[in-house]
Design a protein around this motif. Sequence first.
Motif, PDB file in Angstrom:
ATOM      1  N   LEU A  36       0.269  -1.481  -0.295  1.00 14.79           N
ATOM      2  CA  LEU A  36       0.307  -0.075  -0.067  1.00 14.79           C
ATOM      3  C   LEU A  36       0.790   1.253  -0.016  1.00 14.79           C
ATOM      4  CD1 LEU A  36      -3.131   0.757  -0.313  1.00 14.79           C
ATOM      5  CD2 LEU A  36      -3.223   0.971   2.553  1.00 14.79           C
ATOM      6  N   ALA A  37       2.270   0.966   0.904  1.00 15.20           N
ATOM      7  CA  ALA A  37       2.766   2.197   0.753  1.00 15.20           C
ATOM      8  C   ALA A  37       3.568   2.647  -0.525  1.00 15.20           C
ATOM      9  CB  ALA A  37       3.920   2.034   1.931  1.00 15.20           C
ATOM     10  N   LEU A  38       3.611   1.784  -1.671  1.00 17.27           N
ATOM     11  CA  LEU A  38       4.717   1.643  -2.282  1.00 17.27           C
ATOM     12  C   LEU A  38       3.338   2.272  -3.971  1.00 17.27           C
ATOM     13  CD1 LEU A  38       6.283  -1.858  -2.738  1.00 17.27           C
ATOM     14  CD2 LEU A  38       7.160   0.637  -2.651  1.00 17.27           C
ATOM     15  N   LEU A  39       2.123   1.784  -3.336  1.00 18.71           N
ATOM     16  CA  LEU A  39       1.168   2.407  -4.299  1.00 18.71           C
ATOM     17  C   LEU A  39       0.943   4.126  -3.891  1.00 18.71           C
ATOM     18  CD1 LEU A  39      -1.436   2.553  -6.248  1.00 18.71           C
ATOM     19  CD2 LEU A  39      -2.722   1.249  -4.166  1.00 18.71           C
ATOM     20  N   VAL A  40       1.090   4.367  -3.405  1.00 17.91           N
ATOM     21  CA  VAL A  40       0.803   5.658  -2.697  1.00 17.91           C
ATOM     22  C   VAL A  40       2.120   6.603  -3.082  1.00 17.91           C
ATOM     23  CG1 VAL A  40       0.969   7.284  -0.521  1.00 17.91           C
ATOM     24  CG2 VAL A  40      -0.389   5.486  -0.425  1.00 17.91           C
ATOM     25  N   ILE A  41       3.086   5.943  -3.003  1.00 18.75           N
ATOM     26  CA  ILE A  41       4.081   6.307  -4.209  1.00 18.75           C
ATOM     27  C   ILE A  41       4.507   6.550  -5.151  1.00 18.75           C
ATOM     28  CG2 ILE A  41       6.979   6.291  -3.312  1.00 18.75           C
ATOM     29  CD1 ILE A  41       7.094   5.166  -0.553  1.00 18.75           C
ATOM     30  N   THR A  42       3.694   5.303  -5.815  1.00 16.03           N
ATOM     31  CA  THR A  42       3.954   5.298  -7.047  1.00 16.03           C
ATOM     32  C   THR A  42       2.788   6.912  -7.918  1.00 16.03           C
ATOM     33  OG1 THR A  42       4.591   3.511  -6.938  1.00 16.03           O
ATOM     34  CG2 THR A  42       3.299   4.765  -9.227  1.00 16.03           C
ATOM     35  N   LEU A  43       1.827   6.969  -7.158  1.00 16.22           N
ATOM     36  CA  LEU A  43       0.920   7.567  -7.339  1.00 16.22           C
ATOM     37  C   LEU A  43       1.376   8.905  -6.758  1.00 16.22           C
ATOM     38  CD1 LEU A  43      -2.523   6.163  -6.162  1.00 16.22           C
ATOM     39  CD2 LEU A  43      -1.599   6.158  -8.569  1.00 16.22           C
ATOM     40  N   GLY A  44       1.515   9.498  -5.726  1.00 14.78           N
ATOM     41  CA  GLY A  44       2.328  10.518  -5.993  1.00 14.78           C
ATOM     42  C   GLY A  44       3.796  10.949  -6.832  1.00 14.78           C
ATOM     43  N   ARG A  86       3.731  16.310 -12.613  1.00 17.41           N
ATOM     44  CA  ARG A  86       2.999  16.971 -12.985  1.00 17.41           C
ATOM     45  C   ARG A  86       3.407  18.742 -12.992  1.00 17.41           C
ATOM     46  NH1 ARG A  86       0.643  16.688 -17.613  1.00 17.41           N
ATOM     47  NH2 ARG A  86      -0.934  17.704 -16.877  1.00 17.41           N
ATOM     48  N   LEU A  87       4.038  18.813 -11.413  1.00 14.35           N
ATOM     49  CA  LEU A  87       4.099  20.213 -10.751  1.00 14.35           C
ATOM     50  C   LEU A  87       5.626  20.578 -12.330  1.00 14.35           C
ATOM     51  CD1 LEU A  87       4.516  19.542  -7.510  1.00 14.35           C
ATOM     52  CD2 LEU A  87       2.399  20.490  -8.880  1.00 14.35           C
ATOM     53  N   CYS A  88       6.760  19.232 -12.440  1.00 14.69           N
ATOM     54  CA  CYS A  88       7.507  20.155 -13.744  1.00 14.69           C
ATOM     55  C   CYS A  88       7.191  20.239 -14.433  1.00 14.69           C
ATOM     56  CB  CYS A  88       9.079  19.373 -13.545  1.00 14.69           C
ATOM     57  SG  CYS A  88       9.505  18.536 -11.704  1.00 14.69           S
ATOM     58  N   GLY A  89       8.279  21.797 -15.361  1.00 17.99           N
ATOM     59  CA  GLY A  89       7.737  21.738 -16.152  1.00 17.99           C
ATOM     60  C   GLY A  89       7.695  21.114 -17.194  1.00 17.99           C
ATOM     61  N   GLU A  90       7.749  21.133 -18.590  1.00 11.66           N
ATOM     62  CA  GLU A  90       8.386  20.578 -19.733  1.00 11.66           C
ATOM     63  C   GLU A  90       9.395  20.418 -19.976  1.00 11.66           C
ATOM     64  OE1 GLU A  90       5.850  20.781 -23.322  1.00 11.66           O
ATOM     65  OE2 GLU A  90       3.713  20.564 -22.337  1.00 11.66           O
TER      66      GLU A  90
END
Length: 84
Positions: A29-37, A43-47
């Motif tokens: 479950l922690a790995l899933l949360v890290i992956t989704l995070g 998405r916060l980084c510019g292209e």
Amino acid sequence: MRDGLFVAFVVTVGVSLSINGHGSDLNELALLVITLGGYLAGRLCGERETGGEMIIGSAVVAAGALVTLVALVEQWLAPVKCAK
């Protein structure tokens, strides 16, 4: 479009976890949360800032896929021992 698919995936995961539970292993479950995070952080980084990370990430994924493929082939070719 990508964000909509991500939200749909997260909703699907949430529904699945609410119906089936998450089991006793909280590491998965922690790995899933890290992956989704990781997606959200990306998405916060510019292209312009993601070129090197994409190359490094692709190399890591390719190496992991190769190692997994080798392990699967070894598992498939191993003789099956039947318990008596």
